[in-house]
Scaffold this motif. Structure first.
Motif, mmCIF file in Angstrom:
data_model
loop_
_atom_site.group_PDB
_atom_site.id
_atom_site.type_symbol
_atom_site.label_atom_id
_atom_site.label_comp_id
_atom_site.label_asym_id
_atom_site.label_seq_id
_atom_site.Cartn_x
_atom_site.Cartn_y
_atom_site.Cartn_z
ATOM 1 N N THR A 1 0.824 -1.212 0.000
ATOM 2 C CA THR A 1 0.000 0.000 0.000
ATOM 3 C C THR A 1 0.858 1.261 0.000
ATOM 4 O O THR A 1 0.652 2.171 -0.822
ATOM 5 N N GLU A 2 1.834 1.326 0.921
ATOM 6 C CA GLU A 2 2.674 2.524 1.008
ATOM 7 C C GLU A 2 3.523 2.700 -0.242
ATOM 8 O O GLU A 2 3.689 3.816 -0.748
ATOM 9 N N ARG A 3 4.057 1.571 -0.734
ATOM 10 C CA ARG A 3 4.871 1.647 -1.937
ATOM 11 C C ARG A 3 4.036 2.121 -3.120
ATOM 12 O O ARG A 3 4.463 2.951 -3.920
ATOM 13 N N LYS A 4 2.812 1.595 -3.215
ATOM 14 C CA LYS A 4 1.939 1.990 -4.320
ATOM 15 C C LYS A 4 1.519 3.457 -4.182
ATOM 16 O O LYS A 4 1.424 4.177 -5.180
ATOM 17 N N ARG A 5 1.287 3.871 -2.934
ATOM 18 C CA ARG A 5 0.918 5.265 -2.730
ATOM 19 C C ARG A 5 2.051 6.189 -3.192
ATOM 20 O O ARG A 5 1.820 7.194 -3.861
ATOM 21 N N ALA A 6 3.291 5.804 -2.822
ATOM 22 C CA ALA A 6 4.439 6.599 -3.242
ATOM 23 C C ALA A 6 4.585 6.571 -4.765
ATOM 24 O O ALA A 6 4.888 7.591 -5.408
ATOM 25 N N HIS A 7 4.338 5.384 -5.339
ATOM 26 C CA HIS A 7 4.435 5.246 -6.791
ATOM 27 C C HIS A 7 3.362 6.092 -7.478
ATOM 28 O O HIS A 7 3.631 6.758 -8.486
ATOM 29 N N MET B 1 1.942 8.746 -6.256
ATOM 30 C CA MET B 1 2.286 10.147 -6.082
ATOM 31 C C MET B 1 3.330 10.571 -7.113
ATOM 32 O O MET B 1 3.269 11.671 -7.675
ATOM 33 N N MET B 2 4.289 9.673 -7.356
ATOM 34 C CA MET B 2 5.300 9.982 -8.354
ATOM 35 C C MET B 2 4.669 10.087 -9.743
ATOM 36 O O MET B 2 4.998 10.991 -10.531
ATOM 37 N N ARG B 3 3.742 9.178 -10.042
ATOM 38 C CA ARG B 3 3.047 9.233 -11.335
ATOM 39 C C ARG B 3 2.303 10.556 -11.498
ATOM 40 O O ARG B 3 2.326 11.181 -12.560
ATOM 41 N N LEU B 4 1.640 10.984 -10.410
ATOM 42 C CA LEU B 4 0.909 12.244 -10.467
ATOM 43 C C LEU B 4 1.859 13.412 -10.686
ATOM 44 O O LEU B 4 1.575 14.327 -11.463
ATOM 45 N N ALA C 1 1.936 15.792 -13.929
ATOM 46 C CA ALA C 1 1.668 17.228 -13.790
ATOM 47 C C ALA C 1 2.852 18.095 -14.212
ATOM 48 O O ALA C 1 2.718 19.314 -14.286
ATOM 49 N N ALA C 2 3.989 17.480 -14.478
ATOM 50 C CA ALA C 2 5.193 18.257 -14.826
ATOM 51 C C ALA C 2 4.971 19.056 -16.115
ATOM 52 O O ALA C 2 4.331 18.565 -17.050
ATOM 53 N N PRO C 3 5.513 20.271 -16.176
ATOM 54 C CA PRO C 3 5.344 21.105 -17.384
ATOM 55 C C PRO C 3 6.307 20.726 -18.498
ATOM 56 O O PRO C 3 6.340 21.388 -19.535
ATOM 57 N N ASN C 4 7.103 19.679 -18.283
ATOM 58 C CA ASN C 4 8.043 19.208 -19.289
ATOM 59 C C ASN C 4 7.675 17.783 -19.692
ATOM 60 O O ASN C 4 6.917 17.103 -18.998
ATOM 61 N N GLY C 5 8.262 17.333 -20.786
ATOM 62 C CA GLY C 5 8.118 15.932 -21.142
ATOM 63 C C GLY C 5 8.888 15.071 -20.152
ATOM 64 O O GLY C 5 10.064 15.329 -19.886
ATOM 65 N N MET C 6 8.239 14.071 -19.570
ATOM 66 C CA MET C 6 8.879 13.197 -18.583
ATOM 67 C C MET C 6 8.849 11.761 -19.096
ATOM 68 O O MET C 6 7.790 11.251 -19.488
ATOM 69 N N ILE C 7 10.021 11.117 -19.094
ATOM 70 C CA ILE C 7 10.143 9.748 -19.581
ATOM 71 C C ILE C 7 10.992 8.958 -18.595
ATOM 72 O O ILE C 7 12.094 9.381 -18.225
ATOM 73 N N MET C 8 10.481 7.787 -18.164
ATOM 74 C CA MET C 8 11.247 6.911 -17.280
ATOM 75 C C MET C 8 11.646 5.659 -18.044
ATOM 76 O O MET C 8 10.830 5.071 -18.756
ATOM 77 N N LEU D 1 7.463 4.612 -18.541
ATOM 78 C CA LEU D 1 6.513 5.632 -18.095
ATOM 79 C C LEU D 1 6.739 6.905 -18.901
ATOM 80 O O LEU D 1 7.872 7.319 -19.127
ATOM 81 N N VAL D 2 5.638 7.508 -19.364
ATOM 82 C CA VAL D 2 5.696 8.817 -20.008
ATOM 83 C C VAL D 2 4.521 9.642 -19.504
ATOM 84 O O VAL D 2 3.535 9.093 -19.007
ATOM 85 N N ASN D 3 4.623 10.950 -19.619
ATOM 86 C CA ASN D 3 3.488 11.786 -19.235
ATOM 87 C C ASN D 3 2.815 12.379 -20.471
ATOM 88 O O ASN D 3 3.278 12.216 -21.603
ATOM 89 N N ASN D 4 1.732 13.088 -20.218
ATOM 90 C CA ASN D 4 0.952 13.656 -21.310
ATOM 91 C C ASN D 4 1.751 14.662 -22.124
ATOM 92 O O ASN D 4 1.612 14.749 -23.350
ATOM 93 N N PHE D 5 2.624 15.418 -21.439
ATOM 94 C CA PHE D 5 3.431 16.414 -22.131
ATOM 95 C C PHE D 5 4.368 15.737 -23.130
ATOM 96 O O PHE D 5 4.596 16.238 -24.234
ATOM 97 N N ALA D 6 4.926 14.581 -22.735
ATOM 98 C CA ALA D 6 5.816 13.838 -23.639
ATOM 99 C C ALA D 6 5.050 13.339 -24.860
ATOM 100 O O ALA D 6 5.581 13.317 -25.976
ATOM 101 N N GLU D 7 3.797 12.927 -24.651
ATOM 102 C CA GLU D 7 2.972 12.494 -25.791
ATOM 103 C C GLU D 7 2.828 13.631 -26.806
ATOM 104 O O GLU D 7 2.991 13.438 -28.014
ATOM 105 N N ARG D 8 2.542 14.839 -26.285
ATOM 106 C CA ARG D 8 2.365 15.984 -27.176
ATOM 107 C C ARG D 8 3.696 16.399 -27.820
ATOM 108 O O ARG D 8 3.736 16.780 -28.989
#
Length: 464
Positions: free
Chosen positions: A128-134, A136-139, A143-150, A159-166
């Motif tokens: 539970t705690e690990r998933k919560r931290a994970h 939170m990191m995903r969020l 929410a980052a204003p840059n493209g984020m790629i893991m 992992l990619v965010n919406n900004f990276a998709e655009r």
């Protein structure tokens, strides 16, 4: 495999019970049909049941309703090929608490055979705690204003965010699972693999490719200028690399436009200085023509002095025109050229002008009056300090640094008549010297009559 009579209170049976009970993880032993045979106290705490509420019940009791339909099939498949492994690797697993809430889990499976029958021991970990931290990191990543790629250690995108998709034109479904080199221009890919390996050998948070232009490839094939920051993230699955990607195409365009504007301005200023220098040379030539028509020694000397003043200013503009930086005048170069011009102008073959010049760079509005002061001091020495055909030395020292410049001009000539009033003198040269010193905010440090010595201090700023 061990052959253990599960139903008998044998020594081996007792050891299994004690081992399960001592485990820090929730542990459950089930048979081929999914019936619960043993549990430990950690499992009771995790799911909120008493032991007697679980014994001989189906393990499906602890499986959320939405997964129960598939669970018997998955259990049957496991018993056909029972090996020690993680359950449903790569999938999110959940258990069902007695109160109806779901618990995110990791489950390890271990087969065991006793009395010819197959059983499985499941080790269950609450994440539970690990998933919560994970989460939170995903969020945060999303929410980052840059493209984020893991990426993982193999360079696979996880992992990619919406900004990276655009930014890259791909959906995250198209990106996840692909190698990160997929987004690297073809000409850089081979070297990129080596650089990635080197980074994993020493993973630290830093800017990627410092000092180099970086580019990424859009889905449509065009290259995007980017800045990339990379950070190692330690996870239960090993070190991951989180890259922050910024599209700097607009910034690069602005920089190019700014550089173009600066270049155009420099060309314009260079042309202006060139034209001013040429105009000053024309004035010098006109004064030279006027000189040929004069007979009075006083008039001739006045024209020669004017020509030298014009030449002094022309030398400043010549130095600027030849310089790569139009805001900086190298005073050492100007004064050296000034010396040669004055020696030639006055025909002072027997007089030596010694220069001791610090490498001081000044803006034009300070360099012109300072060079005129030096012009007047050297001219006065060459005209008045020495007897005809006599040898002698004029020394010019320009010293100091930013904000503290000293000018010292001395000669070994006859000295200055004691009747001369330096501050109320009809001589244009002396009046010009003091006016220019005042214009520069300087001060007279010392004036000595014999040997002749003029010393001034200026609080000037060097060109940046």
């Amino acid at each position: 495999m061990n052959s253990l009579p599960i139903t008998n209170q044998s020594r081996d049976d007792l050891m299994i019970r004690l081992t399960l009970e001592a485990s820090p993880n929730a542990m459950v032993l089930i048979d081929h049909d999914g019936k619960i045979l043993l549990v430990n106290s950690s499992l009771e705490s995790l799911f909120g049941y008493q032991r007697d509420e679980l014994m001989d019940r189906s393990i499906d009791l602890l499986v959320p309703e939405r997964f129960r339909h598939h669970h018997p099939h998955q259990r049957s498949a496991y018993f056909k090929r029972p090996i020690a492994r993680t359950m449903a690797s790569g999938m999110e697993l959940y258990g069902l608490h007695k109160d109806g809430s779901e618990i995110p889990l990791e489950i390890g499976l271990n087969p065991i055979i006793a009395d010819g029958k197959s059983f499985v021991i499941a080790a269950i970990t609450d994440i539970t705690e690990r998933k919560r931290a994970h989460d939170m990191m995903r969020l945060a990543v999303e929410a980052a204003p840059n493209g984020m790629i893991m990426t993982d250690a193999d360079g696979l995108i996880i992992l990619v965010n919406n900004f990276a998709e655009r930014l890259f034109g791909y959906s995250r479904e198209e990106l996840v699972g692909k190698e990160i080199s997929w987004l690297v221009p073809q000409r850089f890919r081979e070297n990129h693999k080596k650089l990635r390996k080197d980074y994993y050998d020493n993973p630290i948070s830093r800017a990627m490719g410092k000092g180099r232009d970086l580019y990424a490839v859009h889905k449509d094939g065009r290259e995007i200028p980017v800045e990339i920051g990379i950070n190692p993230i330690n996870t239960p699955n090993g070190t991951m690399i989180l890259a922050s990607v910024v599209d700097i195409a607009e910034r690069k365009q602005q920089e190019e436009e700014l550089l173009k504007a600066i270049k155009e301005k420099e060309v314009l200023l260079s042309e202006i200085h060139h034209r001013v220098k040429n105009n000053l040379q024309i004035i010098d030539s006109l004064l030279g023509m006027q000189l040929d028509t004069l007979e009075s020694e006083r008039e001739v000397n006045a024209i020669i002095e004017s020509k030298n003043r014009v030449k002094s200013m022309a030398l400043i503009h010549q130095a600027l025109y030849q310089s790569k930086d139009l805001s900086r005048v190298d005073m050492a170069t100007v004064i050296t050229n000034l010396r040669e011009n004055l020696l030639m102008s006055y025909g002072a073959d027997l007089i030596e002008i010694e220069l001791n010049l610090a490498p001081i760079l000044l803006p034009i509005d300070s360099s012109i009056p300072l060079s005129l002061i030096i012009n007047e001091l050297i001219s006065n020495a060459l005209k008045h300090a020495f007897e005809p055909k006599a040898t002698g030395l004029v020394s010019v020292t320009l010293a100091g640094d930013i904000g503290n410049i000293q000018l010292l001009v001395t000669d070994t000539g006859r000295g200055i008549d004691g009747s001369v009033d330096f501050y109320n003198n009809p001589s244009l040269g002396l009046r010009l010297i003091f006016a220019l010193v005042d214009q520069l905010g300087g001060e007279v440090v010392a004036i000595d009559r014999f040997p002749t010595r003029f010393e001034f201090a200026f609080n000037l700023q060097e060109a940046g």
